[in-house]
Scaffold this motif. Structure first.
Motif, PDB file in Angstrom:
ATOM      1  N   GLU A 283       8.244  -4.067  -7.691  1.00 41.58           N
ATOM      2  CA  GLU A 283       8.168  -5.212  -7.695  1.00 41.58           C
ATOM      3  C   GLU A 283       8.783  -6.086  -7.033  1.00 41.58           C
ATOM      4  OE1 GLU A 283       5.051  -5.521  -9.618  1.00 41.58           O
ATOM      5  OE2 GLU A 283       5.388  -3.010 -10.319  1.00 41.58           O
ATOM      6  N   PRO A 284       8.225  -6.747  -5.895  1.00 40.09           N
ATOM      7  CA  PRO A 284       9.122  -7.558  -4.590  1.00 40.09           C
ATOM      8  C   PRO A 284       8.823  -9.137  -5.601  1.00 40.09           C
ATOM      9  CG  PRO A 284       7.465  -6.902  -4.332  1.00 40.09           C
ATOM     10  CD  PRO A 284       6.888  -5.850  -5.138  1.00 40.09           C
ATOM     11  N   ALA A 305       3.529  -3.576  -1.055  1.00 44.53           N
ATOM     12  CA  ALA A 305       3.156  -4.184  -0.664  1.00 44.53           C
ATOM     13  C   ALA A 305       1.726  -5.235  -1.812  1.00 44.53           C
ATOM     14  CB  ALA A 305       2.632  -4.847   0.665  1.00 44.53           C
ATOM     15  N   ASP A 306       1.258  -3.764  -2.166  1.00 45.56           N
ATOM     16  CA  ASP A 306      -0.183  -3.868  -2.966  1.00 45.56           C
ATOM     17  C   ASP A 306      -0.195  -2.752  -3.871  1.00 45.56           C
ATOM     18  OD1 ASP A 306      -1.367  -2.222  -1.459  1.00 45.56           O
ATOM     19  OD2 ASP A 306      -1.283  -3.577  -0.102  1.00 45.56           O
ATOM     20  N   ARG A 319       2.366 -11.103  -2.928  1.00 48.35           N
ATOM     21  CA  ARG A 319       2.962  -9.559  -2.959  1.00 48.35           C
ATOM     22  C   ARG A 319       3.383  -8.503  -1.541  1.00 48.35           C
ATOM     23  NH1 ARG A 319       2.326  -4.803  -7.361  1.00 48.35           N
ATOM     24  NH2 ARG A 319       3.917  -3.986  -6.415  1.00 48.35           N
ATOM     25  N   GLN A 320       2.467  -9.045  -0.728  1.00 55.54           N
ATOM     26  CA  GLN A 320       3.207  -8.625   0.467  1.00 55.54           C
ATOM     27  C   GLN A 320       4.109  -9.291   1.527  1.00 55.54           C
ATOM     28  OE1 GLN A 320       0.939  -8.832   4.154  1.00 55.54           O
ATOM     29  NE2 GLN A 320      -0.936  -8.450   3.069  1.00 55.54           N
ATOM     30  N   ASP A 321       3.865 -10.898   0.889  1.00 53.68           N
ATOM     31  CA  ASP A 321       4.430 -12.448   1.704  1.00 53.68           C
ATOM     32  C   ASP A 321       5.781 -11.646   0.915  1.00 53.68           C
ATOM     33  OD1 ASP A 321       2.637 -13.089   3.132  1.00 53.68           O
ATOM     34  OD2 ASP A 321       1.988 -14.634   2.089  1.00 53.68           O
ATOM     35  N   TYR A 330      10.943  -1.005   3.683  1.00 55.81           N
ATOM     36  CA  TYR A 330      10.253   0.372   3.924  1.00 55.81           C
ATOM     37  C   TYR A 330       9.525  -0.676   3.091  1.00 55.81           C
ATOM     38  CZ  TYR A 330      12.280   3.454   6.379  1.00 55.81           C
ATOM     39  OH  TYR A 330      12.982   4.653   7.727  1.00 55.81           O
ATOM     40  N   VAL A 331       8.018  -0.987   3.780  1.00 57.38           N
ATOM     41  CA  VAL A 331       6.547  -1.589   1.980  1.00 57.38           C
ATOM     42  C   VAL A 331       6.099  -0.860   2.458  1.00 57.38           C
ATOM     43  CG1 VAL A 331       5.794  -3.968   1.900  1.00 57.38           C
ATOM     44  CG2 VAL A 331       7.770  -3.896   3.114  1.00 57.38           C
ATOM     45  N   SER A 332       5.418  -0.761   1.718  1.00 57.18           N
ATOM     46  CA  SER A 332       3.799   0.480   1.498  1.00 57.18           C
ATOM     47  C   SER A 332       3.242  -0.106   0.955  1.00 57.18           C
ATOM     48  CB  SER A 332       4.674   1.046   0.024  1.00 57.18           C
ATOM     49  OG  SER A 332       3.664   2.729  -0.061  1.00 57.18           O
ATOM     50  N   THR A 333       1.905   0.425   1.465  1.00 58.01           N
ATOM     51  CA  THR A 333       0.555  -0.432   1.251  1.00 58.01           C
ATOM     52  C   THR A 333      -0.848   1.076   1.116  1.00 58.01           C
ATOM     53  OG1 THR A 333      -0.967  -1.579   2.121  1.00 58.01           O
ATOM     54  CG2 THR A 333      -0.080  -0.863   3.962  1.00 58.01           C
ATOM     55  N   ASP A 334      -1.342   1.041   0.663  1.00 59.83           N
ATOM     56  CA  ASP A 334      -3.121   1.378   1.065  1.00 59.83           C
ATOM     57  C   ASP A 334      -3.987   1.132   1.470  1.00 59.83           C
ATOM     58  OD1 ASP A 334      -2.520   2.872  -1.614  1.00 59.83           O
ATOM     59  OD2 ASP A 334      -2.279   1.665  -2.730  1.00 59.83           O
ATOM     60  N   TYR A 335      -3.766  -0.216   2.473  1.00 61.74           N
ATOM     61  CA  TYR A 335      -4.263  -1.383   3.484  1.00 61.74           C
ATOM     62  C   TYR A 335      -3.518  -1.740   4.644  1.00 61.74           C
ATOM     63  CZ  TYR A 335      -7.138  -0.913  -1.000  1.00 61.74           C
ATOM     64  OH  TYR A 335      -7.089  -1.037  -2.505  1.00 61.74           O
TER      65      TYR A 335
END
Length: 362
Positions: A283-284, A305-306, A319-321, A330-335
């Motif tokens: 939860e960034p 990030a999402d 959230r990603q910002d 390491y910042v994880s995304t589905d997109y």
């Protein structure tokens, strides 16, 4: 002397793609390579193996649980394609299946009278990779060892990459439906089997393991707080693993060890534990200060990030910002690329490239 070298490396590398070829403008490879791997930041993917659910099974789920259907409505390309696009962290959900065949007859397929899906890889023994048995089971690499082999092949073909982090979720439980399969629990034998399957694919020189970081220090945490991680030069082309697991599973994986002696994977654990070197803080926005503090202290952090397709549907980048600004390595995304059904949302490393210096250590 060492501190001044790292300061010089940070100054040189602050705006540099850490995988840029030697001599690229603004990047001095010798100084970049002096960075420690806990000083970098890269993007990765969540549930990296996941294929889309079949239309028939998604329709059944929408009728029974619309919210869950929204949450599960995403997919990823094959692992090598994600790595080629810049992913430097992957996530695999694994199911224990020492006898084989436990997950080879999905309830959802029978309920939907569904389209064919090759279940052959699920019939033999070994860890299986999927999201939810009986429901969201379609995977780009159903066998854990096949996923690992794909990663190793890509890594060997691209030896200058920054270290890859592979997160492992150990799946237990199951759906509360008649005929559903309950996942086999992870006992001590299962934990040993995880390490064995990883070592069956990767050679010792391919891996960054807790013992390498701990060295002669009394605990892994002591080493992490001393920033005793490998340099980027020595870590290029290598892979490390972390159990993104609840403390009950982490406790079994550690056993009677003081830290993680002899184990392949780091573990998600509180910053005060003797085994602390890695932590998941997903939860960034809410946990931004904790993420920053952990990174500055010397731990490696993964955040997201999402989640649950929400940001993609509204093109919400807050959230990603926050994730990138907090400095998690390491910042994880589905997109990594947009889903055209939802809109333009994607998560990309600020400034482009595959990796940069973490803002938390500049």
């Amino acid at each position: 002397m060492i501190a001044s070298l790292f300061a010089a490396a940070l100054a040189i590398a602050a705006a540099c793609d850490l995988e840029a070829p030697s001599g690229a403008p603004g990047c001095e490879r010798a100084k970049v390579d002096a960075l420690r791997i806990n000083q970098i930041q890269a993007i990765g993917t969540h549930n990296s193996y996941k294929q889309a659910m079949s239309p028939k099974q998604m329709a059944l789920l929408r009728g029974a649980n619309p919210k869950e259907a929204l949450n599960l409505d995403y997919a990823h390309p094959p692992l090598p394609d994600q790595l080629a696009a810049g992913a430097r962290q992957l996530e695999l959900d694994i199911f224990y299946d020492p006898q084989g065949g436990r997950y080879a007859d999905p309830l959802g397929m029978k309920m939907a009278n569904d389209l064919p899906y090759d279940l052959t890889p699920l019939k033999g023994p070994g860890f299986k990779v999927m999201h939810v048995q009986d429901l969201d089971y379609r995977s780009n690499c159903p066998l854990f060892t096949d996923c690992l082999a794909q990663v190793r092949a890509w890594s060997k073909a691209h030896p200058e990459h920054v270290p890859l982090l592979i997160l492992l979720n150990l799946k237990e439980g199951g759906l509360s439906l008649p005929g559903a399969v309950i996942a086999q629990p992870f006992d001590a034998a299962a934990m040993d089997a995880i390490d064995a399957e990883i070592r069956s694919v990767f050679q010792p020189g391919d891996l960054i393991v807790p013992d390498q970081v701990q060295g002669r220090r009394a605990t892994l945490r002591e080493a992490a707080l001393a920033h005793a991680w490998p340099t980027l030069k020595s870590a290029r082309g290598k892979v490390m693993f972390a159990l993104d697991a609840p403390i009950s599973q982490v406790t079994i994986y550690r056993g009677a060890r003081a830290s993680l002696e002899g184990r392949v994977a780091f573990v998600n654990i509180e910053e005060t534990s003797p085994a602390a070197a890695y932590i998941t803080l997903n939860e960034p926005i809410e946990l931004a200060e904790r993420i920053r503090a952990a990174v500055k202290a010397g731990l490696i952090v993964r955040t997201r990030a999402d989640a649950d397709t929400a940001e993609a549907r509204t093109n919400d980048r807050a959230r990603q910002d926050a994730a990138f600004a907090a400095g998690a390595q390491y910042v994880s995304t589905d997109y990594m690329t947009p889903d055209p059904r939802f809109g333009p949302y994607a998560a990309r490393l600020p400034g482009g490239g595959a990796a940069r210096v973490s803002p938390a250590v500049r």
